[in-house]
Design a protein around this motif. Sequence first.
Motif, PDB file in Angstrom:
ATOM      1  N   ARG B 390       0.788  -1.218   0.167  1.00 19.79           N
ATOM      2  CA  ARG B 390      -0.032  -0.281   0.044  1.00 19.79           C
ATOM      3  C   ARG B 390       1.057   1.254   0.064  1.00 19.79           C
ATOM      4  NH1 ARG B 390      -2.905  -1.833   3.885  1.00 19.79           N
ATOM      5  NH2 ARG B 390      -1.890  -0.585   5.501  1.00 19.79           N
ATOM      6  N   LEU B 391       1.671   1.284   0.995  1.00 19.34           N
ATOM      7  CA  LEU B 391       2.854   2.419   0.948  1.00 19.34           C
ATOM      8  C   LEU B 391       3.543   2.623  -0.324  1.00 19.34           C
ATOM      9  CD1 LEU B 391       4.007   2.180   4.669  1.00 19.34           C
ATOM     10  CD2 LEU B 391       2.368   3.499   3.825  1.00 19.34           C
ATOM     11  N   ALA B 392       3.811   1.632  -0.813  1.00 16.89           N
ATOM     12  CA  ALA B 392       4.607   1.664  -2.252  1.00 16.89           C
ATOM     13  C   ALA B 392       3.760   2.276  -3.159  1.00 16.89           C
ATOM     14  CB  ALA B 392       5.319   0.212  -2.611  1.00 16.89           C
ATOM     15  N   GLU B 393       2.654   1.934  -3.397  1.00 21.65           N
ATOM     16  CA  GLU B 393       1.561   2.388  -4.254  1.00 21.65           C
ATOM     17  C   GLU B 393       1.406   3.787  -4.062  1.00 21.65           C
ATOM     18  OE1 GLU B 393      -1.497  -0.537  -3.930  1.00 21.65           O
ATOM     19  OE2 GLU B 393      -0.453  -2.052  -5.032  1.00 21.65           O
ATOM     20  N   GLN B 394       1.299   4.444  -2.677  1.00 18.94           N
ATOM     21  CA  GLN B 394       1.058   5.515  -2.596  1.00 18.94           C
ATOM     22  C   GLN B 394       2.128   6.581  -3.217  1.00 18.94           C
ATOM     23  OE1 GLN B 394       0.386   5.917   1.801  1.00 18.94           O
ATOM     24  NE2 GLN B 394      -1.483   4.927   1.533  1.00 18.94           N
ATOM     25  N   GLU B 395       3.516   5.864  -3.047  1.00 25.96           N
ATOM     26  CA  GLU B 395       4.605   6.550  -3.714  1.00 25.96           C
ATOM     27  C   GLU B 395       4.728   6.508  -5.256  1.00 25.96           C
ATOM     28  OE1 GLU B 395       8.328   5.467  -2.044  1.00 25.96           O
ATOM     29  OE2 GLU B 395       7.533   5.892   0.391  1.00 25.96           O
ATOM     30  N   GLY B 396       3.814   5.745  -5.820  1.00 22.30           N
ATOM     31  CA  GLY B 396       3.973   5.402  -7.170  1.00 22.30           C
ATOM     32  C   GLY B 396       4.998   4.325  -7.729  1.00 22.30           C
ATOM     33  N   LEU B 397       5.487   3.508  -6.623  1.00 23.67           N
ATOM     34  CA  LEU B 397       6.807   2.715  -6.759  1.00 23.67           C
ATOM     35  C   LEU B 397       6.153   1.381  -7.852  1.00 23.67           C
ATOM     36  CD1 LEU B 397       8.563   2.167  -3.614  1.00 23.67           C
ATOM     37  CD2 LEU B 397       8.801   3.947  -5.307  1.00 23.67           C
ATOM     38  N   ASP B 398       4.793   1.188  -7.619  1.00 25.17           N
ATOM     39  CA  ASP B 398       4.119   0.046  -8.385  1.00 25.17           C
ATOM     40  C   ASP B 398       4.352   0.506  -9.980  1.00 25.17           C
ATOM     41  OD1 ASP B 398       2.281   2.118  -7.722  1.00 25.17           O
ATOM     42  OD2 ASP B 398       0.644   0.817  -8.412  1.00 25.17           O
ATOM     43  N   ARG B 399       4.050   1.711 -10.037  1.00 24.94           N
ATOM     44  CA  ARG B 399       3.891   2.167 -11.622  1.00 24.94           C
ATOM     45  C   ARG B 399       5.193   2.023 -12.170  1.00 24.94           C
ATOM     46  NH1 ARG B 399       1.551   6.862 -10.896  1.00 24.94           N
ATOM     47  NH2 ARG B 399       3.070   7.744 -12.183  1.00 24.94           N
ATOM     48  N   ILE B 400       6.334   2.265 -11.371  1.00 27.81           N
ATOM     49  CA  ILE B 400       7.756   2.338 -11.708  1.00 27.81           C
ATOM     50  C   ILE B 400       7.930   0.602 -12.029  1.00 27.81           C
ATOM     51  CG2 ILE B 400      10.147   2.507 -11.260  1.00 27.81           C
ATOM     52  CD1 ILE B 400       9.134   4.785  -9.536  1.00 27.81           C
ATOM     53  N   PHE B 401       7.538  -0.202 -11.288  1.00 27.73           N
ATOM     54  CA  PHE B 401       7.812  -1.514 -11.391  1.00 27.73           C
ATOM     55  C   PHE B 401       6.935  -2.130 -12.783  1.00 27.73           C
ATOM     56  CE2 PHE B 401       9.292  -1.760  -7.019  1.00 27.73           C
ATOM     57  CZ  PHE B 401      10.522  -2.394  -7.183  1.00 27.73           C
ATOM     58  N   THR B 402       5.609  -1.761 -12.778  1.00 29.44           N
ATOM     59  CA  THR B 402       4.923  -2.412 -13.773  1.00 29.44           C
ATOM     60  C   THR B 402       5.557  -1.812 -15.238  1.00 29.44           C
ATOM     61  OG1 THR B 402       3.235  -0.837 -13.422  1.00 29.44           O
ATOM     62  CG2 THR B 402       2.922  -3.195 -12.598  1.00 29.44           C
ATOM     63  N   GLU B 403       5.593  -0.474 -15.190  1.00 30.67           N
ATOM     64  CA  GLU B 403       6.355   0.092 -16.506  1.00 30.67           C
ATOM     65  C   GLU B 403       7.436  -0.460 -16.817  1.00 30.67           C
ATOM     66  OE1 GLU B 403       6.075   4.495 -15.706  1.00 30.67           O
ATOM     67  OE2 GLU B 403       3.785   4.361 -15.816  1.00 30.67           O
ATOM     68  N   ALA B 404       8.222  -1.032 -16.103  1.00 27.21           N
ATOM     69  CA  ALA B 404       9.554  -1.592 -16.207  1.00 27.21           C
ATOM     70  C   ALA B 404       9.531  -2.923 -16.871  1.00 27.21           C
ATOM     71  CB  ALA B 404      10.528  -1.498 -15.178  1.00 27.21           C
ATOM     72  N   GLY B 405       8.345  -3.585 -16.508  1.00 28.69           N
ATOM     73  CA  GLY B 405       8.101  -4.637 -16.860  1.00 28.69           C
ATOM     74  C   GLY B 405       8.075  -5.934 -15.782  1.00 28.69           C
ATOM     75  N   PHE B 406       8.004  -5.493 -14.798  1.00 28.73           N
ATOM     76  CA  PHE B 406       7.977  -6.399 -13.522  1.00 28.73           C
ATOM     77  C   PHE B 406       6.383  -6.695 -13.278  1.00 28.73           C
ATOM     78  CE2 PHE B 406      12.364  -5.788 -12.422  1.00 28.73           C
ATOM     79  CZ  PHE B 406      12.680  -6.458 -11.370  1.00 28.73           C
ATOM     80  N   GLU B 407       6.136  -8.092 -12.893  1.00 33.68           N
ATOM     81  CA  GLU B 407       4.903  -8.098 -12.112  1.00 33.68           C
ATOM     82  C   GLU B 407       4.746  -7.611 -10.868  1.00 33.68           C
ATOM     83  OE1 GLU B 407       3.395 -12.443 -12.307  1.00 33.68           O
ATOM     84  OE2 GLU B 407       4.900 -12.606 -14.090  1.00 33.68           O
ATOM     85  N   TRP B 408       3.591  -7.087 -10.500  1.00 35.77           N
ATOM     86  CA  TRP B 408       3.481  -6.429  -9.214  1.00 35.77           C
ATOM     87  C   TRP B 408       2.264  -7.258  -8.428  1.00 35.77           C
ATOM     88  CZ3 TRP B 408       5.894  -3.191  -6.074  1.00 35.77           C
ATOM     89  CH2 TRP B 408       5.122  -2.524  -5.085  1.00 35.77           C
ATOM     90  N   ARG B 409       2.953  -7.989  -7.389  1.00 37.82           N
ATOM     91  CA  ARG B 409       1.967  -9.021  -6.868  1.00 37.82           C
ATOM     92  C   ARG B 409       1.454  -8.856  -5.615  1.00 37.82           C
ATOM     93  NH1 ARG B 409       3.228 -14.431  -8.296  1.00 37.82           N
ATOM     94  NH2 ARG B 409       3.578 -14.485 -10.678  1.00 37.82           N
ATOM     95  N   GLU B 410       0.718  -9.402  -4.917  1.00 33.29           N
ATOM     96  CA  GLU B 410      -0.020  -9.499  -3.498  1.00 33.29           C
ATOM     97  C   GLU B 410       1.262 -10.064  -2.566  1.00 33.29           C
ATOM     98  OE1 GLU B 410      -2.799  -8.069  -2.358  1.00 33.29           O
ATOM     99  OE2 GLU B 410      -3.642  -7.968  -4.415  1.00 33.29           O
ATOM    100  N   SER B 411       1.118  -9.663  -1.321  1.00 33.73           N
ATOM    101  CA  SER B 411       2.140  -9.960  -0.396  1.00 33.73           C
ATOM    102  C   SER B 411       2.234 -11.472  -0.089  1.00 33.73           C
ATOM    103  CB  SER B 411       1.813  -9.197   0.789  1.00 33.73           C
ATOM    104  OG  SER B 411       3.123  -9.516   1.835  1.00 33.73           O
ATOM    105  N   GLY B 412       3.360 -12.022   0.130  1.00 32.42           N
ATOM    106  CA  GLY B 412       3.489 -13.546   0.694  1.00 32.42           C
ATOM    107  C   GLY B 412       4.818 -13.770   0.347  1.00 32.42           C
ATOM    108  N   CYS B 413       5.064 -15.128   0.904  1.00 28.91           N
ATOM    109  CA  CYS B 413       6.480 -15.566   0.672  1.00 28.91           C
ATOM    110  C   CYS B 413       6.836 -15.913  -0.913  1.00 28.91           C
ATOM    111  CB  CYS B 413       6.803 -17.155   1.337  1.00 28.91           C
ATOM    112  SG  CYS B 413       6.636 -16.702   3.077  1.00 28.91           S
TER     113      CYS B 413
END
Lengths: 209, 477
Positions: B390-413
């Motif tokens: 949630r905090l990462a999304e508030q900072e817009g980090l998720d967009r950096i990851f997905t725009e770079a081509g990373f999958e952005w997942r739910e939390s877990g091991c």
Amino acid sequence: MEPFTQHRGIAAPLLRINVDTDAIIPSREMKRVSKEGLSDGLFANWRYRDPRARTENPDFVLNQPPWRQASILLSGANFGCGSSREHAVWALKEFGFRALIAPSFGSIFEGNCVRNGILPVVLDEAVIGRLAAAEEANPGRVLHIDLESCRLTDAEGAMHAFDIAEQSRYLLLNGLDPIAATLAEDQHIQRFLDRDRRERPWVYELPSA
Amino acid sequence: MAASASAKTLFDRIWDLHVVKDDRSGSTMLAIDRVFLHERTGSIALKSLADQGRRVRAPQRVFCTMDHIVDTFPGRGDDTRMPGGREFITTTRAAARAAGIHLFDIGDPDQGIVHVVSPEQGIALPGLTLVCPDSHTGTVGGLGALGWGIGSSEAEHALATGTLVINRPRQMRVRFEGRLAYGVSAKDMILALIGAHGAGGAVGSVVEFAGSAVRNLGVEARMTLCNMAVEFGAFSGLVAPDDQVLDYLHGRPFAPQGRSWDRAVAHWRTLLTHPEARFDSEIIMDAGCIGPRVTWGTSPQHEIAIDEVIPDPAAEADLRRRQGMERALEYMGLKPGIPLLGQPIDAAFLGSCTNSRLSDLRAAAAVLKGRRVAPGIKAICVPGSSRVKRLAEQEGLDRIFTEAGFEWRESGCSMCFFAGGESFGSRQRVVTSTNRNFENRQGPSTRSHLASPVTVAASAVAGRIADVRQLAAAGQG
Ligand code: SF4
């Protein structure tokens, strides 16, 4: 729990270092919420050519007679390192192991052994190397382990003393359930809590679920 | 070691405060302040306890999360890709409810990996003892809490009695002195330590991390250091708490508040190693000499600086070590004498209790910003908790990851370990921010290279094992 006083058995040599608990029981072999039915998955990635089809790998020590009947394992340093999964010990026990011999053990694993009646024996690497070499030259020799005197005797009659924590030895020798043993000392726990609640109240002030 | 009252170590102070009773046999009955469970092994402990007709002694000090086998795909429910996984989840939920313990369930905004959740919720606090049936529980040492991993039977013991009967470990201090260079992090420090002294280097010891480089680390980075103490063979790892830790904890949901907070702080300020305290062993590392580190084999000790070549087993005098190295090279599909730098990879994984906190995601995102993952590379980011996400999304980090081509997942091991569900696949080469590169850890025959978050990010971009320092230079030039 079955007490461990003495044991005679065949020792299988598996002289690899850092055998981790995932090698002992791969994660995918822990299929159910249960302590049972795990021996089939013991060392699955090494024991089977194809772990899914369960085709045996004839090169693996536990697939070779007489080591199929082994109740003692000789291994390398840091045996049982890695994940804390107690399934590793449950699988070894169900397979028939009563004692494990290594120069050192993963510490969580070592505690798990004791709580399940398996004796972890720490011996010098060179001694284990000699025991394994003798076993390979002459498979099926019987080792004798005496926990009362903390001594292991090999087939030639040579004796090797080993050390074990007194608490572990006590639990194993008596086959004790550690929870019952602790609850029998409840007055000490209660006294500790009474004092600690005054000294560190924040530890106990939590919202209830 | 018995220290005199005036010259105690940090560990001595914590231990001595928790002694319920010393046994004649040399073992100690030690009070356990917090127990944390997860669905993989906690379910068995709770179920087995109930089967014996025993109760959880202090349920308000016991917590449970769903992390190990939960699905991490968006929109997840109780179903998982692991065969039989659903049973672990439903059994744990029912057992946690019956025992009256706090559960961070699937869908809870604070669900996450146990070792990420316990500090960020203020459940782990300086000076507390905390156990969990999971080997990386020592992570909380980053706050100055004494945590260690236990088996399920020991978990039952801790739940039923609020104590554990254990032997006092030996004590080691590792001092990292000097200043870390650009692109180097706590992950590189701990890998360098394990490489230099072996995966069994601290067997039987609790390790206090100290020195100027440790004091300069953020709280989350200290957790990374302590997280991998167990890969060094240690019973646990500890860093003395300081103002940074107080700032980190203040206002966390389960941290003390008001007057209680003030009392706790006064106590926490005493949690220091006396300058004259003695350790059974001590290691000093020059932090300034450490560069990015990557593992080449199947033990964390099989690691090198990213610009070194893979060592030759033939040069190893110790027979068992040599055989271990040979097996590892065969498994990893590598040869001695070649550089790791430039090895083509198939996947990049950013996650796990080692490196999935906000500071890790920020560091990786800083590398990924404006860049793209190389074609054909599977790149996945799994935040350590739903809160981190949630905090990462508030900072817009998720967009950096997905725009770079990373999958952005739910939390877990997630793919930190293979439980029979999702995996990277046979012989796939993965650069991973996790803590274990054991055979088959991330999937049958998967080849794992442990590295820091920025090395994972830089490698994802390059499609090869890459040196973040070179990427930065190229980006600027
Ligand atoms: S993230 Fe990995 S190492 Fe950490 S608790 Fe989960 S499975 Fe274990």
